[in-house]
Design an enzyme around this catalytic site. Structure first.
Site, mmCIF file in Angstrom:
data_model
loop_
_atom_site.group_PDB
_atom_site.id
_atom_site.type_symbol
_atom_site.label_atom_id
_atom_site.label_comp_id
_atom_site.label_asym_id
_atom_site.label_seq_id
_atom_site.Cartn_x
_atom_site.Cartn_y
_atom_site.Cartn_z
ATOM 1 N N LYS A 1 0.819 -1.231 0.000
ATOM 2 C CA LYS A 1 0.000 0.000 0.000
ATOM 3 C C LYS A 1 0.843 1.268 0.000
ATOM 4 O O LYS A 1 2.020 1.259 0.342
ATOM 5 C CB LYS A 1 -0.993 -0.039 1.158
ATOM 6 C CG LYS A 1 -2.148 -1.007 0.819
ATOM 7 C CD LYS A 1 -3.291 -0.974 1.787
ATOM 8 C CE LYS A 1 -4.387 -1.911 1.256
ATOM 9 N NZ LYS A 1 -5.429 -2.189 2.250
ATOM 10 N N ARG B 1 -3.840 -10.012 4.888
ATOM 11 C CA ARG B 1 -4.255 -10.048 3.474
ATOM 12 C C ARG B 1 -3.082 -9.544 2.641
ATOM 13 O O ARG B 1 -2.684 -8.391 2.770
ATOM 14 C CB ARG B 1 -5.489 -9.151 3.294
ATOM 15 C CG ARG B 1 -6.064 -9.154 1.894
ATOM 16 C CD ARG B 1 -7.265 -8.221 1.808
ATOM 17 N NE ARG B 1 -7.835 -8.224 0.474
ATOM 18 C CZ ARG B 1 -7.378 -7.530 -0.545
ATOM 19 N NH1 ARG B 1 -6.319 -6.749 -0.402
ATOM 20 N NH2 ARG B 1 -7.969 -7.590 -1.736
#
Ligand code: HH2
Length: 266
Positions: free
Chosen positions: A213, A248
């Protein structure tokens, strides 16, 4: 219902059947490639493969349910024969069809705000991942503001989990996720990770998605999401140290390796 192992962290492998996801958009937009990749994720040690047919990256436009379903349906149908499949959707018709096909988990990045999603959830025995997002993907990063981000996210997750239980959904089926990068600045994301224990103490299994991210890119100065593996592993381990039960990730092999060494040294 999909049971989480009690003695170790679960790994949820990301499979984006989209043309525009932020780190792997287009890589698995072809059905055969996506199925192959999903099987590979299971072989590398994923406990769950999370299939998504719409990008929720900042600025993303929603796609109609029929298009999303046409992207994920053949993939879910094939992958349920290999392991536990999660469907990453906030659209009730997509969730309902994937559950019919044998998916075990519904991962809703909007936190089951839609009553139709709750209705679908009630008709299944799926585990439900309830994520926090401020606003919607199109606008969520424009200027996110919180008083105290950790307590606001915790209170939201607690309230939504209570709502699901008032709708006759068993507490054991609920997982919660602070939604790293969803309507959050760099400081918000760092606070959520360093104070994740304040969310884990609600008692529901905590899911965390930090993989590749942009906050990692900001910390280390790396523009290319695929070159953020070291930062992703480090942030993932911080989340685990602070109470995450499910991580995740895009890079399953490396994550499983990191988790094995981590637990061997605990
Ligand atoms: N992050 C993304 C998508 N779904 N679900 C949960 N529960 N938690 C997350 O942190 C999370 C999520 C975004 O990552 P990705 O799927 O790789 O990208 P895109 O939304 O662009 O497809």
């Amino acid at each position: 219902m999909h049971e989480l192992p009690k003695d170790r962290v679960s790994v949820m492998g990301v499979l984006n059947a989209t043309p525009d996801s932020f780190s792997d958009g287009g890589d698995y937009f072809n059905v055969e490639l996506a199925i192959e990749r999903g099987i590979q994720l299971f072989e590398e040690g994923a406990d769950v493969v999370d299939v998504g047919g719409e990008s929720t990256r900042p600025g993303a436009e929603p796609v109609p349910a029929e298009i999303e379903l046409s992207r994920v349906e053949p993939i879910v149908e094939a992958l349920v024969k290999h392991g536990a499949v999660s469907i990453d959707t906030y659209k009730a018709p997509v969730a309902a069809r994937c559950m019919e096909l044998g998916a075990k988990i519904i991962n809703d990045v909007t936190g089951f705000r839609d009553s139709e999603m709750i209705r679908v959830a009630r008709q299944t025995d799926a585990a439900l991942c309830l994520m926090h997002m401020l606003g919607e993907p199109r606008t969520m990063q424009s200027n996110p503001v919180y008083g105290d981000v950790v307590s606001e996210v915790r209170d939201y997750l607690d309230e939504q989990a209570e709502t699901l239980q008032r709708e006759q959904i068993a507490r054991e089926r609920i997982w919660i996720d602070p939604g790293i990068g969803f309507g959050k600045t760099l400081d918000h994301n760092l606070s959520l990770l360093s104070r994740l224990g304040e969310i884990a103490c609600l008692g529901y299994p905590v899911v965390v998605g930090v993989s590749r991210k942009s906050f990692i890119g900001k910390v280390v100065g790396e523009e290319d999401p695929k070159r953020r593996l070291g930062g992703s592993i480090s942030a993932m381990l911080r989340a685990v140290a602070n109470g995450a039960r499910v991580v995740r990730v895009h890079d399953v092999r490396e994550t499983v390796q990191a988790l094995k060494v981590w637990s061997a040294t605990c």
